[in-house]
Write an enzyme that holds these catalytic residues in place. Structure first.
Site, short mmCIF file in Angstrom:
data_model
loop_
_atom_site.label_atom_id
_atom_site.label_comp_id
_atom_site.label_asym_id
_atom_site.label_seq_id
_atom_site.Cartn_x
_atom_site.Cartn_y
_atom_site.Cartn_z
N LYS A 116 12.43 16.89 99.76
CA LYS A 116 10.98 18.83 100.32
C LYS A 116 11.40 19.09 98.45
O LYS A 116 10.03 18.83 98.36
CB LYS A 116 11.44 19.30 101.57
CG LYS A 116 11.48 18.82 102.93
CD LYS A 116 11.54 20.27 103.79
CE LYS A 116 11.31 19.57 105.39
NZ LYS A 116 12.34 18.27 104.92
N GLU A 200 9.54 29.37 100.81
CA GLU A 200 8.57 29.31 101.14
C GLU A 200 7.73 30.33 101.76
O GLU A 200 8.30 31.01 102.37
CB GLU A 200 7.44 28.17 101.64
CG GLU A 200 7.78 26.63 101.19
CD GLU A 200 7.09 25.89 101.77
OE1 GLU A 200 7.35 24.68 100.60
OE2 GLU A 200 6.84 25.83 103.19
N HIS A 235 9.69 24.44 116.77
CA HIS A 235 9.94 23.34 114.80
C HIS A 235 9.84 21.79 115.70
O HIS A 235 9.39 21.52 114.53
CB HIS A 235 10.63 23.20 113.81
CG HIS A 235 10.68 25.21 113.40
ND1 HIS A 235 9.55 25.57 112.81
CD2 HIS A 235 11.70 25.76 113.70
CE1 HIS A 235 9.80 27.14 112.26
NE2 HIS A 235 10.85 27.09 113.17
N ARG A 292 6.53 6.71 108.11
CA ARG A 292 6.93 5.92 108.86
C ARG A 292 6.26 5.65 109.54
O ARG A 292 5.35 6.85 109.73
CB ARG A 292 8.37 6.42 109.97
CG ARG A 292 8.20 7.61 110.24
CD ARG A 292 9.65 8.00 110.81
NE ARG A 292 9.95 9.36 110.57
CZ ARG A 292 8.94 10.13 111.68
NH1 ARG A 292 8.41 9.83 112.56
NH2 ARG A 292 9.52 11.38 111.57
#
Length: 671
Positions: A116, A200, A235, A292
């Site tokens: 990430k 973040e 999540h 994917r």
């Protein structure tokens, strides 16, 4: 185009890939673990190869075994599906090294998007919007806390190599940072073998909107519009829909172009999904790219009329994209619900067991053609299991993906409500009732969406259990009467279960229980075998039906017609009335008569009475809870049920015989 491919996956996605391959005339090879030897995906393919024991690390994650299977069977390419090895750069490279085509992006693109932190640094150079945060390599606790203080709370800690909701923590205050960081790192190293994190800004009430992109080897790249995946738990996505409600043409174009820029930045080829976090004010920021085909790809197929697996196969075979951006159109609205074997009331704990019953709304097999012409069916079901299959502890507990289409969102919602109400599963817990409450709730119905929707509406989504209504009780009662009638003898007058008595009426008490507690129904027989009076919760009701009817259950309750299907599983009655499912346990005070004597092969009468019906024959094999015989005592009928699975070795009394308290009723051998 390929002549043969190997599908390196299992379950519904393996079946999905096989369906398109079959339509295109491509032979398929399935791989399986010992737990999946008779699985649906194995039957769906032309050949199959065993990989190893049930655990994924000994089967579906063994890239060397999969490549060997492809070479041994003459497959030219490997489709990885999603999960398992689908985003494993080393596996993609190993396929190429073995002379096999990996039906997915190049290994370099998987590596670029696999971290990430690295991906966000790359997106920054490509001018893709990023959430304010720190995505660098420094990992000292004091430094990261300083970055969080600079960004401003709340902040979100995310495992750099993570996914699937793991390794994520929301930190509300600076003083909570160190404990949250330590917890996040522990989970990250356990799940991904990498404890690096990024920090973040945590957006309040954000939406999760993702863009489907597709690129070929000739430099073409398009976006196939967006999906809204905001409804999540821990999540993890629960409902997905396309297009995103309230999406303007300008915002769609901006997000689509940003997604294409992200794909081009890593030299992407094939199907991919660029995920964005979107503010309520219309701003959006890059989250990550999934290299994917996504679980939720069917909603994109439903609104575009395109087969994304076919596109994958064509691009992997070296063909150009079938369509340019200006030829792509949105038609209608689609919603997908993931039906899982899990218990929402117990923290969504997975449920394992056998699907003793699995019925669903009328749906057509997925058959989008090359042109994508025509309207899609209103209901589509992608599933990797059948009635009688088991949900094991080794893999994801998904039962099916239920996808609906409508001309607009309102029509799609109505189709989803109808399809969920008609879905019938017995044998394990499911999230179907939770999904029904979710789509019926005001927030989802009005598209007031964000990733905190489930938590914010927890009280309405997880209500306190309520007692069954009279309709459910009447249907459960009728199902018991119907089963007893059909098990009785038509030639022996003593075995009739009509309730007829000389100079008196038969009264009977039926006790039920469910998560709301016990409920009792008093049943007054009219004596004709077709009419009864019910007393429940202080109210009297009239029940009428024909217990000899073999076509489901059609009853009249107080003059209203009720129709249902009821499946009995031991003591449990599962009532499907077209609105959903309600399960009741039938508690008979004599149902477990003689439990303590089972091992000795005896079942005894707990009180004096008369045998009024024998429901099994000598030598019958029965399941736990199966009714064996009916006794009448004190003008009340009681069913003697099998206390365990076993065999009825002998029946010691006939219908009409009087028995004393403690008398052995039959010889029973427990399994």
């Amino acid at each position: 185009m390929f002549n043969k491919i190997l599908i390196a996956n299992r379950g519904e996605i393996a079946c999905r890939v096989a369906a398109t391959a079959r339509r295109l005339g491509i032979a398929t090879v399935a791989v399986y673990s010992d737990a999946d030897a008779r699985a649906k995906h194995v039957q769906a393919c032309d050949q199959s190869v065993r990989l190893g024991p049930a655990p994924a690390k000994e089967s579906y994650l063994c890239g060397d075994k999969i490549i060997a299977a492809a070479l041994a069977t003459g497959a030219q390419a490997i489709h990885p599906g999603y999960g398992f090895l689908s985003e494993n750069a080393e596996f993609a490279q190993a396929c190429a090294d073995a002379g096999l085509v990996f039906i997915g992006p190049p290994a370099s693109a998987i590596r670029a998007m696999g971290s990430k932190s690295a991906a966000k640094a790359l997106m920054e150079t490509a001018a893709v919007p990023l959430v304010p945060g720190y995505h660098g390599e420094r990992q000292e606790s004091d430094f990261l806390r300083g970055e969080a203080d600079r960004i401003g709370y709340p902040v979100l800690l995310k495992a750099s190599a993570g996914g699937g909701g793991k390794g994520m923590r929301v930190v509300e205050r600076s003083e909570d940072f160190e404990a949250a960081l330590a917890s996040c790192k522990r989970e990250a190293i356990s799940s991904f073998g990498d404890d690096r994190v990024l920090v973040e800004k945590y957006l309040t009430r954000p939406r999760h909107i993702e863009i489907q992109v597709f690129a070929d080897g000739q430099g073409n790249c398009v976006y196939l519009f967006e999906r809204d995946c905001s409804v999540q738990r821990r999540h993890q996505k629960v409902l997905e829909e396309a297009p995103a409600p309230g999406m303007s043409c300008g915002r769609r174009a901006a997000m689509g172009e940003a997604a294409v820029a992200a794909a081009r930045a890593v030299g992407y080829v094939g199907a991919g999904t660029v995920e964005f976090i979107a503010n309520q004010d219309g701003s959006f920021y890059f989250m990550e790219m999934n290299t994917r085909l996504q679980v939720e790809h069917p909603v994109t197929e439903m609104i575009t009329g395109l087969d994304l697996v076919e596109w994958q196969l064509r691009v992997a075979a070296g063909e150009a994209l079938p369509l340019k951006q200006d030829a792509l159109r949105i038609n209608g609205h689609a919603i997908e619900a993931r039906i899982y074997a899990e218990n929402p009331e117990k923290g969504f704990l997975p449920s394992i067991g056998t699907l003793t019953r699995m019925r669903s709304a009328a749906a057509v097999e997925f058959r989008l053609g090359e042109s994508g012409a025509g309207q899609p069916a209103p209901v589509r079901i992608d599933s990797g299991v059948r009635e009688g299959d088991a949900i094991s502890p080794f893999y994801d507990p998904m039962i099916a993906k239920l996808i609906v289409w409508g001309a607009d969102r309102g029509a799609a919602l109505r189709n989803m409500a109808r399809a969920l109400a008609q879905y019938q599963v017995v044998g394990l817990a499911t999230n179907i009732g939770f999904l029904q409450r979710l789509i019926a709730g005001q927030a989802f119905a009005t598209a007031d969406l964000d990733t905190g929707l489930i938590e914010r509406h927890r009280d309405s989504l997880f209500p306190a259990p309520v007692r069954p209504g009279i309709d459910t009780l009447a249907l459960a009662t009728a199902a018991i009467l119907q089963q007893e009638h059909q098990a009785s003898s038509d030639t022996d007058p003593w075995a009739h279960t009509s309730g007829w008595r000389l100079n008196t009426r038969l009264l009977r008490s039926l006790d039920f229980e469910d998560e709301a507690g016990p409920t009792t129904v008093q049943l007054d027989y009219a004596g004709d075998g077709r009419h009864w009076t019910l007393l429940a919760d202080g109210s009297t009701h009239t029940l009428a039906f024909d217990p000899s009817d073999q076509n489901g259950l059609l009853v009249s309750l107080d003059g209203r017609t009720l129709r249902a299907e009821v499946q009995r599983e031991g003591e449990w009655l599962h009532v499907f009335d077209g609105q959903g499912q309600r399960s009741l346990r039938h508690l008979d005070p004599m149902a477990h008569a003689g439990h303590s004597e089972v091992e000795g092969g005896r079942l005894t009468a707990p009180m004096p009475g008369k045998i009024v019906a024998l429901l099994v024959q000598k030598g019958a094999s029965v399941a736990q809870g199966a009714p064996l015989l009916i006794m009448e005592a004190m003008k009340m009928e009681h069913t003697i049920a099998a206390p365990a699975a076993g065999v009825v070795e002998d029946l010691l009394y006939a219908v009409g015989d009087q028995v004393a308290e403690g008398a052995q009723l039959l010889e029973f051998k427990a399994a």
